[in-house]
Design an enzyme around this catalytic site. Structure first.
Site, mmCIF file in Angstrom:
data_model
loop_
_atom_site.group_PDB
_atom_site.id
_atom_site.type_symbol
_atom_site.label_atom_id
_atom_site.label_comp_id
_atom_site.label_asym_id
_atom_site.label_seq_id
_atom_site.Cartn_x
_atom_site.Cartn_y
_atom_site.Cartn_z
ATOM 1 C CG ASP A 154 43.388 60.399 61.959
ATOM 2 O OD1 ASP A 154 44.193 59.455 62.076
ATOM 3 O OD2 ASP A 154 43.088 60.911 60.879
ATOM 4 C CB THR A 214 49.276 61.010 60.494
ATOM 5 O OG1 THR A 214 48.292 60.674 61.470
ATOM 6 C CG2 THR A 214 48.778 60.548 59.159
ATOM 7 C CB THR A 215 50.519 60.669 65.720
ATOM 8 O OG1 THR A 215 49.133 60.678 65.414
ATOM 9 C CG2 THR A 215 50.775 61.515 66.924
ATOM 10 C CG ASP A 246 43.905 55.335 61.132
ATOM 11 O OD1 ASP A 246 43.953 55.987 60.078
ATOM 12 O OD2 ASP A 246 44.039 55.844 62.260
#
Ligand code: ADP
Ligand code: MG
Length: 536
Positions: free
Chosen positions: A61, A94-95, A386
């Site tokens: 994550d 987020t990545t 998520d």
């Protein structure tokens, strides 16, 4: 005029100016993006993070990795901030957000090398970001809460490649059921869903429980194991006699005096329990401690009690049972009590829980994750959050987009067309913006061991011939219609990622002076001031 030097700032201030400042910031931002790059997508790898106290986290994550890394460089911290915003706004992506920002800055560097002024680049980037949002909206599909299959696919896309992958169908079902249940005229409060973890059973036993589950057992064995038609008192003061703040000495000279003293204490405790009983409560959740003698008296009355319940659990139970949290026992009346069909102590594996079921508010839900170790439980929780975030934000905006890089390729293609219509040098910046978006599908390919250039060429040519849902299907490792392959993501992830990535890239590009004062003792950077001079 005197020829004395002019001293503007103290000596220990560090200052980096102009190009050096720019390059240094860009390098730091690129490094942050590089860290998370290998975790992107279903074939991404995990990272093992070891804290100073030797706690270990194994995760995929983006935001967790960056949070744990204790990044100090100010520009790099701004990148971490993107991940945090993404996490709090949408809960996933987020990545992606960090990688797009990193690539935007890397590409800007190329333009800086060509002697293009940062103002031109930032202007081009802003135009591109605005246009991208417009195109993104056009490309999105509408859905609503009756499209259960699509919602499940969204949850599964979010969980592919994470610890929860093997059971993603079951989890997707739980997530969709939970999200639909708490929906109220299009409004969804993710706080209605509590996530609780239980060590012992297998991941496959993870379950959705309607009601609130807290990880507390009843304080005494003699209390009932289950209370039906429970009247619940929520108390946030302690059910003990107050300890004197300062040490007090009591001189006792006869056995009668001692007995009197003990009797007095007992009377006070009895009074506390009487107040609870008089209110009609059959269950107590107390945020503080409960005295031993009070525990004994409560169990004699057949009252179920838990102590040291966390504040957030107290609030959840209050919302679920419509009971009011009271801070003073004198305020406890039947009107303050909450209602639930049952309150029961349940043993799951090694842990003992209290289930509050059949609540007044049917929207109160708990997802109880089962798993063998803390690491597994934590990683499953992150995957589940998520998936939940993705389904909830798809329901809220009612819009979804194709995943597997399909949306990024189509956006890039349309942005290039838009760039052609511009006359100035901003055109170059728009083009670099487009190629930054293509970094997502190429990284997805690279992480899966597929040649990224082959993939990019094929994707581009298929999009040029009108296949706007062509993306990388990593179930079968090929370029495919990703909608048919059921790889779907919420519109809001992409919208938020592009927004915050471009904002931060522009902000970092505009900095041409870093003035940092160092701390007296450890030389660490304590504060930093950005000077944005004369740009625009
Ligand atoms: P993030 O932190 O950005 O959410 P993830 O590691 O969750 O990063 O990866 C998300 C990316 O993986 C998205 O671009 C999504 O479209 C892609 N993806 C998910 N499942 C698949 C799949 N089966 N095939 C191809 N791409 C996928
Ligand atoms: Mg994700």
């Amino acid at each position: 005029m005197s020829d004395k030097p002019v001293v503007l700032m103290p000596e220990d201030i560090q200052r980096i100016m102009g190009k050096d400042a720019q390059r240094n910031n860009i390098l730091a931002a690129k490094m942050v993006a590089e860290v998370v790059k290998t975790t992107l997508g279903p074939r991404g790898m995990d990272k093992m993070l070891v804290s100073p106290t030797n706690e270990i986290i194994v995760t995929n994550d983006g935001v967790t990795i960056l949070n744990e890394m204790q990044i100090e460089h100010p520009a790099a911290q701004m990148m971490v901030e993107i991940a945090r915003t993404q996490e709090s706004e949408v809960g996933d992506g987020t990545t992606t957000a960090v990688m797009i920002a990193g690539k935007l800055l890397e590409n800007a560097e190329k333009l800086l090398d060509m002697k293009i002024h940062p103002t031109v680049i930032t202007k081009g980037y802003k135009m591109a970001a605005e246009k991208a949002q417009e195109i993104l909206k056009e490309l999105a599909f509408k859905i609503n809460s009756s499209d259960e299959d699509i919602l499940k696919q969204i949850a599964m896309t979010a969980m592919t490649g994470k610890g929860a992958e093997s059971y993603k169908e079951k989890f997707a079902e739980i997530i969709v059921k939970a999200s639909k249940q708490i929906e109220n005229n299009g409004k969804i409060d993710i706080k209605d869903i509590k996530i609780e973890k239980s060590k012992g059973n297998g991941i496959k036993d993870t379950e959705l429980i309607s009601g609130v589950v807290i990880d507390k057992e009843k304080v005494s064995h003699d209390m009932p194991k289950i209370v039906r038609d429970a009247k619940i008192a929520l108390i946030d003061c302690s059910l003990e006699l107050k300890n004197p703040e300062i040490d007090t000495k009591i001189s006792i000279s006869s056995p009668e005096q001692l007995q009197n003293f003990i009797n007095q204490e007992e009377r006070e405790i009895k009074e506390i329990v009487r107040k609870v009983k008089d209110s009609g409560a059959s269950v107590i959740f107390c945020q503080k401690g409960i005295d031993d003698f009070a525990q004994y008296l409560l169990s004699k009355e057949g009252i179920y009690a838990c102590r040291r319940v966390s504040k957030s659990d107290m609030e959840k139970i209050s919302k679920a049972t419509r009971g009011k949290i009271v801070s003073n026992l004198n305020e406890l009346t039947p009107f303050e009590l909450g209602d639930a069909q049952t309150v029961e102590e349940v043993k799951n594996g090694e842990d003992v829980f209290t289930y509050v079921k059949g609540c007044q508010n049917p929207k109160a839900l708990t997802i109880l994750i089962h798993g063998s170790t803390d690491h597994v439980l934590d990683e499953i929780e992150r995957a589940l959050v998520d998936g939940l975030g993705d389904v909830i934000c798809s329901l809220q905006s009612g819009l979804v987009v194709p995943g597997g890089g399909a949306i990024e390729i189509e956006l890039a293609r349309r942005l290039r067309e838009f760039g052609q219509s511009l006359s100035g040098r901003e055109q170059l910046a728009v083009e670099e913006f487009a190629s930054a978006l293509e970094f997502i599908p190429t990284t997805l390919a690279e992480n899966a061991g597929i040649d990224p250039i082959d993939v990019l060429t094929e994707l581009k040519s298929r999009h040029d011939s009108g296949e706007r849902n062509a993306g990388l299907n990593l179930f079968e490792n090929k370029v495919d219609n990703v909608l048919e392959a059921k790889i779907i993501e919420p519109y809001k992830i992409k919208n938020q990622a592009i927004n915050s990535a471009s904002e931060v890239a522009v902000m970092i590009l505009r900095i041409d002076d870093v003035i940092a004062s160092s701390g007296q003792k450890d030389g660490k950077v304590n504060s930093m001031k950005n000077y944005v001079e004369g740009l625009e």
